[in-house]
Design an enzyme around this catalytic site. Structure first.
Site, PDB file in Angstrom:
ATOM      1  N   GLY A 115       0.822  -1.199   0.000  1.00 11.52           N
ATOM      2  CA  GLY A 115       0.000   0.000   0.000  1.00 11.52           C
ATOM      3  C   GLY A 115       0.856   1.249   0.000  1.00 11.52           C
ATOM      4  N   CYS A 116       0.277   2.370  -0.410  1.00 10.53           N
ATOM      5  CA  CYS A 116       1.041   3.613  -0.522  1.00 10.53           C
ATOM      6  C   CYS A 116       1.456   4.152   0.845  1.00 10.53           C
ATOM      7  CB  CYS A 116       0.259   4.640  -1.318  1.00 10.53           C
ATOM      8  SG  CYS A 116      -1.430   4.936  -0.747  1.00 10.53           S
ATOM      9  N   PHE A 117       0.492   4.280   1.780  1.00  8.77           N
ATOM     10  CA  PHE A 117       0.855   4.697   3.132  1.00  8.77           C
ATOM     11  C   PHE A 117       1.819   3.691   3.757  1.00  8.77           C
ATOM     12  CE2 PHE A 117      -3.057   7.496   3.877  1.00  8.77           C
ATOM     13  CZ  PHE A 117      -2.316   8.649   4.070  1.00  8.77           C
ATOM     14  N   ALA A 118       1.552   2.402   3.532  1.00  4.34           N
ATOM     15  CA  ALA A 118       2.402   1.362   4.119  1.00  4.34           C
ATOM     16  C   ALA A 118       3.838   1.490   3.627  1.00  4.34           C
ATOM     17  CB  ALA A 118       1.846  -0.016   3.795  1.00  4.34           C
ATOM     18  N   ALA A 176       5.470   4.288   2.619  1.00  3.19           N
ATOM     19  CA  ALA A 176       6.113   5.441   3.242  1.00  3.19           C
ATOM     20  C   ALA A 176       6.422   5.191   4.713  1.00  3.19           C
ATOM     21  CB  ALA A 176       5.230   6.675   3.087  1.00  3.19           C
TER      22      ALA A 176
END
Length: 320
Positions: free
Chosen positions: A129-132, A134
């Site tokens: 995932g994108c947040f994951a 970062a």
């Protein structure tokens, strides 16, 4: 040439993926599937591809004609698609949804900074995932060194493209412009994969990850501000991060302040750490559509086919 098929080709991540693969020297797109857009030109949905391709979306496809398929449909649909298919034995898959991030059905979690060698050998990869992405890049060096000993506090802000292409009240320009808001505080779905992977690196870690996501009034990019207790001094912490990412293709530990314009439109991730009393503060920045999604998927494809990780991803940030 790597022959590529794309399932669910109408969304933001698929559009970015097509843009990257059209310009990838070792890849050739054989089909882009979209039930709702079958017969339409790709450029009718992805205007940024004008002048780059005259390909049309398809409703039917033959998996025997491709070497790899990227699954870009909504969360939950990848598992349904896989259950309905009879896959050629040599076919490789990269799922950009969250369906297989628990590494079920033979998938390998596709964060190269954590699983590079496993990805090289994999036939199925679950893109993070994108947040994951970062948040994990801000924490992986600590977890790998066994230094996560306390609660973790995260505030992260994302652009509107992180919510997908389908319009909603919170992606509407009139609401989003000049506005900020919190959503899914302490309950965001990416917490599951973050916690799982940190515990794989540091099995004794069982503290809370307190994550407050925010919607930003911009289109793309994620900035994650992360802090936790750490026994290292600042020089030791910076050396730990520099050593951890010394061989990473796109992730760089830096000592200066970071911002989104350094990474937007690239597959780079920048991580900056500083010590404040007993707390270590890490700030990471990525483009949510590239390192947080389609760019990382192409990076994983490169690994799976024995290419340089940077192939087709040497993109320059647009500073202004």
């Amino acid at each position: 040439m790597i022959r590529v098929g794309i399932i669910g080709g109408a969304g933001y991540t698929a559009g970015e993926l097509i843009r990257l693969l059209i310009n990838h020297p070792q890849a050739e797109i054989r089909f882009v599937h979209s039930s709702s857009n079958a017969g339409n030109l790709l450029t009718e949905v992805h205007g940024g591809l004008e002048g780059e391709t005259r390909m049309r979306f398809c409703a039917e496809y033959d998996l025997r004609e491709v070497d790899i398929v990227f699954l870009c449909s909504a969360h939950g649909q990848s598992r349904t698609w896989l259950a309905e298919q009879k896959l050629p034995e040599e076919l490789r898959l990269i799922d950009l949804a969250q369906d297989f991030r628990d590494e079920s059905e033979g998938f390998v979690y596709g964060l190269p900074e954590m699983n590079r060698e496993r990805i090289r050998q994999a036939r199925r990869v679950a893109n993070p995932g994108c947040f994951a992405t970062a948040i994990q890049l801000a924490l992986l060096p600590l977890a790998a060194a066994g230094l996560l000993r306390d609660e973790i506090h995260v505030t992260a802000i994302t652009g509107s493209t992180g919510a997908g292409v389908k319009p909603s009240a919170t992606t509407h320009f009139s609401w989003r412009a000049s506005n900020l808001s919190v959503y899914k505080a302490f309950t965001h779905q990416h917490l599951k994969e973050i916690g799982r992977n940190l515990q794989l690196l540091e099995p004794s870690f069982n503290s809370e990850i307190n994550f407050v996501p925010m919607r930003g009034d911009f289109t793309r990019g994620i900035l994650a501000s992360v802090y936790t207790s750490c026994p290292l001094d600042e020089a030791e912490a910076r050396q730990l991060y520099a050593d951890c990412y010394a061989t990473a293709a796109f992730t760089h530990a830096v000592e200066h302040d970071v911002d989104l314009k350094q990474v937007v439109n690239t597959n780079k991730a920048l991580v900056q750490v500083a010590k404040h009393g007993s707390k270590l503060h890490a700030v990471s920045v990525v483009d949510n559509l590239l390192k947080g999604a389609s760019g990382q998927a192409v990076q994983n494809m490169n690994l799976m086919f024995g290419l340089d990780e940077r192939e087709g991803l040497r993109l320059k940030a647009s500073a202004f």
